[in-house]
Scaffold this motif. Structure first.
Motif, short mmCIF file in Angstrom:
data_model
loop_
_atom_site.label_atom_id
_atom_site.label_comp_id
_atom_site.label_asym_id
_atom_site.label_seq_id
_atom_site.Cartn_x
_atom_site.Cartn_y
_atom_site.Cartn_z
N GLY A 483 0.77 -1.23 0.00
CA GLY A 483 0.00 0.00 0.00
C GLY A 483 0.80 1.28 0.00
N LEU A 484 2.13 1.19 0.08
CA LEU A 484 2.97 2.40 0.09
C LEU A 484 3.23 2.87 -1.34
N PRO A 485 3.51 4.19 -1.55
CA PRO A 485 3.87 4.67 -2.89
C PRO A 485 5.18 4.07 -3.36
N SER A 486 5.40 4.12 -4.66
CA SER A 486 6.56 3.44 -5.25
C SER A 486 7.89 3.94 -4.68
N TRP A 487 8.03 5.26 -4.49
CA TRP A 487 9.31 5.78 -4.01
C TRP A 487 9.58 5.31 -2.58
N ALA A 488 8.52 5.16 -1.78
CA ALA A 488 8.69 4.67 -0.41
C ALA A 488 9.09 3.19 -0.42
N VAL A 489 8.51 2.43 -1.35
CA VAL A 489 8.86 1.01 -1.47
C VAL A 489 10.34 0.87 -1.84
N LEU A 490 10.79 1.71 -2.79
CA LEU A 490 12.20 1.69 -3.19
C LEU A 490 13.10 2.02 -2.00
N THR A 491 12.68 3.00 -1.21
CA THR A 491 13.49 3.40 -0.06
C THR A 491 13.60 2.27 0.96
N VAL A 492 12.48 1.63 1.27
CA VAL A 492 12.51 0.52 2.22
C VAL A 492 13.37 -0.62 1.69
N LEU A 493 13.27 -0.91 0.38
CA LEU A 493 14.08 -1.96 -0.22
C LEU A 493 15.58 -1.64 -0.08
N MET A 494 15.96 -0.39 -0.31
CA MET A 494 17.36 -0.01 -0.19
C MET A 494 17.85 -0.12 1.26
N VAL A 495 17.02 0.32 2.21
CA VAL A 495 17.42 0.27 3.61
C VAL A 495 17.65 -1.17 4.05
N VAL A 496 16.71 -2.05 3.71
CA VAL A 496 16.84 -3.46 4.12
C VAL A 496 18.02 -4.11 3.41
N THR A 497 18.22 -3.83 2.13
CA THR A 497 19.34 -4.41 1.39
C THR A 497 20.67 -3.95 1.97
N MET A 498 20.77 -2.66 2.30
CA MET A 498 21.99 -2.16 2.93
C MET A 498 22.26 -2.85 4.26
N THR A 499 21.19 -3.04 5.04
CA THR A 499 21.34 -3.69 6.34
C THR A 499 21.84 -5.11 6.18
N LEU A 500 21.27 -5.84 5.22
CA LEU A 500 21.74 -7.20 4.95
C LEU A 500 23.19 -7.19 4.48
N SER A 501 23.54 -6.24 3.62
CA SER A 501 24.90 -6.18 3.08
C SER A 501 25.92 -5.87 4.16
N ASP A 502 25.51 -5.15 5.20
CA ASP A 502 26.42 -4.86 6.30
C ASP A 502 26.69 -6.09 7.15
N VAL A 503 25.81 -7.09 7.06
CA VAL A 503 25.95 -8.30 7.87
C VAL A 503 26.47 -9.46 7.04
N LEU A 504 25.87 -9.62 5.83
CA LEU A 504 26.23 -10.72 4.96
C LEU A 504 27.21 -10.26 3.90
N ASN A 505 27.75 -11.20 3.17
CA ASN A 505 28.56 -10.88 1.99
C ASN A 505 27.70 -10.15 0.98
N ASN A 506 28.24 -9.09 0.34
CA ASN A 506 27.40 -8.29 -0.58
C ASN A 506 26.95 -9.10 -1.79
N THR A 507 27.70 -10.12 -2.16
CA THR A 507 27.28 -10.98 -3.25
C THR A 507 26.03 -11.77 -2.86
N ALA A 508 26.04 -12.33 -1.65
CA ALA A 508 24.88 -13.07 -1.16
C ALA A 508 23.67 -12.14 -1.02
N THR A 509 23.92 -10.92 -0.58
CA THR A 509 22.83 -9.95 -0.44
C THR A 509 22.17 -9.67 -1.79
N ALA A 510 22.98 -9.49 -2.82
CA ALA A 510 22.43 -9.23 -4.16
C ALA A 510 21.60 -10.41 -4.66
N ILE A 511 22.06 -11.63 -4.40
CA ILE A 511 21.33 -12.82 -4.84
C ILE A 511 19.98 -12.91 -4.15
#
Length: 591
Positions: A483-511
C-alpha cells in the motif's frame, strides 16, 4: 520462526553486541560464535571451516601479500612521487586519493584498486606524520563507491545483470549503472572528503610510527655509471630530497669530502652523496633516483647470489668488536658480506667517509646484510639488535615487472579469463620467483585476525540463508510495503538491502534481494529495472561494519580500527547514498 532461525538471529545479535562493546578482540568473538553455532547444530560440522577456504577470505589474504610486493618493488614509491604530496591538507589528500580510487574501481575490481592504493596512503601518512587510520577508511569507502558506476566495478552489479537477463531476457550493459551509481559515488566522495574523515576517532598512539623516528642516520649513496644525474648540480636534487624527507649534507669524490654542501658541484659517476634520513626515507630516496649503495660492488654480488637483502639496526655497546674500529678496518664487507649503510651518533653530524669513521659505544648502525643473516652478523659484531621494524630493501629494478604482473592479473580477472583469487595467487607466486618478495616473508604480511574474522562469519551468514532467515526477512519486507507509494517502497528496499549487506557478503545480499525487488515490481505493476538498480546500489553500499565488504576488512588492521568505528562515518554516508539514489533512479529508470 523455527528454532534455527531464532537461535541464529539471537547469535548474530550477541556477536554484534560484543563487537560494539570491544572488550574482546573481534576474531575471538567471531570464532567463538562459530563454535557455538556448530555445537548447537546451526552450522553443519562439515561446513564449520568452509569460510577459511572461501574466495572472500583468500582474496583478503592474497591482496595483503600483493600489496607488500608492490611496496617492495617500488611501485608504491612511483605512484607516491607522481600523484601524492604529503604536504597537502588531510581533506585534500582524501579527495585526491578517493578520486583516484573511485576511477580505478570503476574499471577494475575495487578490492584490487584498494590493494594498489592502500600502501600509497600508508606511506603518505608516514611522511605527513599522521595516523593512517584517518585516511584509510575514507579510501576504502571511495573504492566501494567507485565500483557502483560500471558493470565490472563490483560483483553485485554483475550478479544483478545476470538476474535481469534471466527475468527479462537481457542483462544490464557496461555503463547502465553509471547514471545512478555515478551520482551516488560523487555525492559520497564529496561527503567523505569534506565531512566524513572528521568523524573518525583519533586515538593516542594510533600513528604507530614513533619507532620510525628512533634515529636519523648519516649514510652514503653513490652515483652509478650512466646515471641521469651525471652533469647535474648537487643542488638540483633538493626537490627530490624534500619529497623523500631526507637531508643532503654533502658530497664525497675520490674518497675526499667536498667543502660544505658543494651545491654547485657537477655530479660525476662514483660520487657519494652524504645523506641524513630514516631508513625508510633513505630507501625511498635511493629508489627514486636509482642510486647505488655505498659499496655498490658488494651489493651487486649479494643480489646476484639470489638470497636477497635485509636491513638491520644495531646498537654498539662498550664490549662490541667494532667499538673503536672502522667498518673498513674490521673487514665487515668481506668477512660478513655486510655493508654499513648508515650511522647515527647522538645527533652529531659526521665529516668522514662512513666506512672510515671510527665507531663508538652508543652508536646505532644501519647494516645491509644477506637475508636471514642479520642475527649472525649482529652477534659477530658483538652488538645489540634493536626491535624489528619491518625494514626492507626496495627492489627498484623490478618495479615495472611487479606493476605489469599485477595489471595483467587484474585485466584477466576483469575479462573473466581468470578467477580473481587465482589471478592474485599467480601474482604472489610470480613475485616470489622474480625475488620481489622473499618466500620466508609471505605469511608475515597477512592480517591473521582479519582472516579468522572472515572465515568465522561466512559460515554463520550461510547458515542464516539456508535456514530461511533471509527469506523470512524478504517476505516480511513485502508485507511491510503493501500500500505504500513506489518511491517509499524503493526506499525501504534499499534500507533493508543495505542492512543485509552490512551483515552478509554483498554478493549473497544481491542474490537474495534482487528477486525480492523483481517480485515487488510485479506486485506494483511497474518496471523491475528501478528496483534492480536500487538493489545494486544498496548491496554495494556496505559502510557500517568491517565485514560487509572486503575493502572494509582490508583496512581494519592497518588502520587500527575497532569494529564500532565504521558506523560513525558509514551511517550518514548510507543515508546520503539513499537520499541521492532514489531521485536518480526515478529520473533515469522511470517506473
Amino acid at each position: 520462526m523455527t528454532f534455527d532461525q531464532t537461535a541464529l538471529f539471537a547469535l548474530f545479535a550477541a556477536v554484534f553486541a560484543m563487537f560494539l562493546w570491544g572488550r574482546f578482540r573481534y576474531d575471538l568473538v567471531a570464532f567463538s560464535a562459530l563454535m557455538v553455532a556448530v555445537v548447537m547444530g546451526l552450522v553443519p560440522t562439515k561446513e564449520a571451516f568452509a569460510g577459511f577456504g572461501h574466495p572472500a577470505t583468500l582474496v583478503v589474504a592474497l591482496v595483503l601479500i600483493v600489496s607488500a610486493g608492490l611496496v617492495r618493488s617500488g611501485a608504491v614509491f612511483l605512484i607516491t612521487r607522481t600523484l601524492v604530496d604529503s604536504s597537502r591538507s588531510l581533506g585534500s589528500h582524501i579527495a585526491l586519493m578517493g578520486g583516484i580510487g573511485a576511477v580505478l574501481s570503476a574499471f577494475m575490481n575495487n578490492v584490487a584498486a584498494l590493494a594498489l592504493l592502500m600502501p600509497v596512503d600508508i606511506q603518505t601518512a608516514r611522511k605527513a606524520g599522521r595516523a593512517p587510520g584517518l585516511s584509510l577508511m575514507p579510501l576504502s569507502f571511495a573504492t566501494i563507491l567507485g565500483g557502483m558506476a560500471t558493470l565490472i566495478g563490483t560483483p553485485p552489479n554483475i550478479i544483478i545483470a545476470a538476474i535481469r537477463e534471466e527475468a527479462l531476457g537481457a542483462p544490464f550493459a557496461m555503463f547502465d549503472f553509471a547514471p545512478v551509481g555515478g551520482i551516488a559515488a560523487l555525492a559520497g566522495l564529496a561527503f567523505v572528503a569534506l565531512i566524513g574523515w572528521r568523524l573518525i576517532p583519533s586515538r593516542e598512539g594510533a600513528a604507530g610510527n614513533s619507532e620510525a623516528q628512533l634515529a636519523d642516520y648519516i649514510a652514503e649513496l653513490t652515483i652509478p655509471e650512466e646515471s641521469k644525474l651525471i652533469g647535474q648540480r648537487l643542488g638540483q636534487l633538493d626537490h627530490e630530497a624534500e619529497q623523500a624527507d631526507v637531508a643532503i649534507l654533502g658530497l664525497i669524490r675520490d674518497g675526499k669530502r667536498r667543502y660544505g654542501r658543494a651545491v654547485s658541484a657537477l655530479l660525476q659517476a662514483g660520487d657519494a652523496l652524504v645523506i641524513e634520513a630514516t631508513p625508510e626515507a633513505l630507501d625511498e630516496f635511493r629508489t627514486s633516483l636509482s642510486l647505488d649503495f655505498a659499496d655498490a660492488a658488494r651489493q651487486e654480488k649479494l643480489t646476484a647470489a639470489g638470497e636477497g637483502l635485509e636491513l638491520v639496526e644495531v646498537v654498539v655497546p662498550e664490549t662490541a668488536r667494532i667499538n673503536g674500529r672502522t667498518a673498513q678496518s674490521l673487514g665487515l664487507a668481506w668477512r660478513q658480506s655486510t655493508v654499513l649503510m648508515g650511522l647515527s651518533r647522538q645527533g652529531r653530524r659526521l665529516t668522514q667517509h662512513i666506512r672510515q669513521t671510527e665507531i663508538a659505544a652508543g652508536d646505532i648502525l644501519l647494516l645491509l646484510c644477506p637475508r636471514d643473516r642479520g642475527a649472525d652478523v649482529t652477534e659477530w659484531l658483538g652488538c645489540l639488535p634493536l626491535a624489528q621494524r619491518g625494514l626492507a630493501v626496495t627492489a627498484n629494478d623490478k618495479t615495472w615487472a611487479a606493476i605489469g604482473l599485477f595489471a595483467l592479473a587484474v585485466f584477466a580477472s576483469a575479462l573473466g579469463l581468470v578467477y580473481l583469487p587465482v589471478a592474485l595467487g599467480l601474482v604472489v607466486i610470480a613475485y616470489v620467483l622474480i625475488k620481489v618478495l622473499p618466500v620466508a616473508e609471505i605469511y608475515d604480511h597477512v592480517e591473521w585476525p582479519v582472516v579468522v574474522l572472515l572465515g568465522s562469519m561466512i559460515p554463520l551468514g550461510a547458515a542464516l540463508d539456508s535456514s530461511g532467515g533471509t527469506a523470512l526477512i524478504a517476505n516480511g519486507l513485502i508485507d511491510l510495503t503493501s500500500g505504500l507509494p513506489s518511491w517509499a517502497v524503493l526506499t525501504v528496499l534499499m534500507v533493508v538491502t543495505m542492512t543485509l549487506s552490512d551483515v552478509l557478503n554483498n554478493t549473497a545480499t544481491a542474490i537474495v534481494a534482487a528477486p525480492v525487488g523483481i517480485q515487488m515490481a510485479n506486485t506494483l505493476g511497474v518496471s523491475p529495472d528501478p528496483f534492480l538498480m536500487a538493489v545494486a546500489v544498496a548491496a554495494s553500499a556496505a559502510f557500517l561494519t568491517p565485514i560487509g565488504h572486503k575493502n572494509n576488512t582490508l583496512v581494519l588492521g592497518p588502520g587500527g580500527y575497532r569494529f564500532g568505528d565504521y558506523w560513525r562515518i558509514g551511517l550518514p554516508l548510507e543515508i546520503l547514498v539513499i537520499a541521492v539514489s532514489i531521485p536518480s533512479i526515478l529520473v533515469f529508470w522511470p517506473l
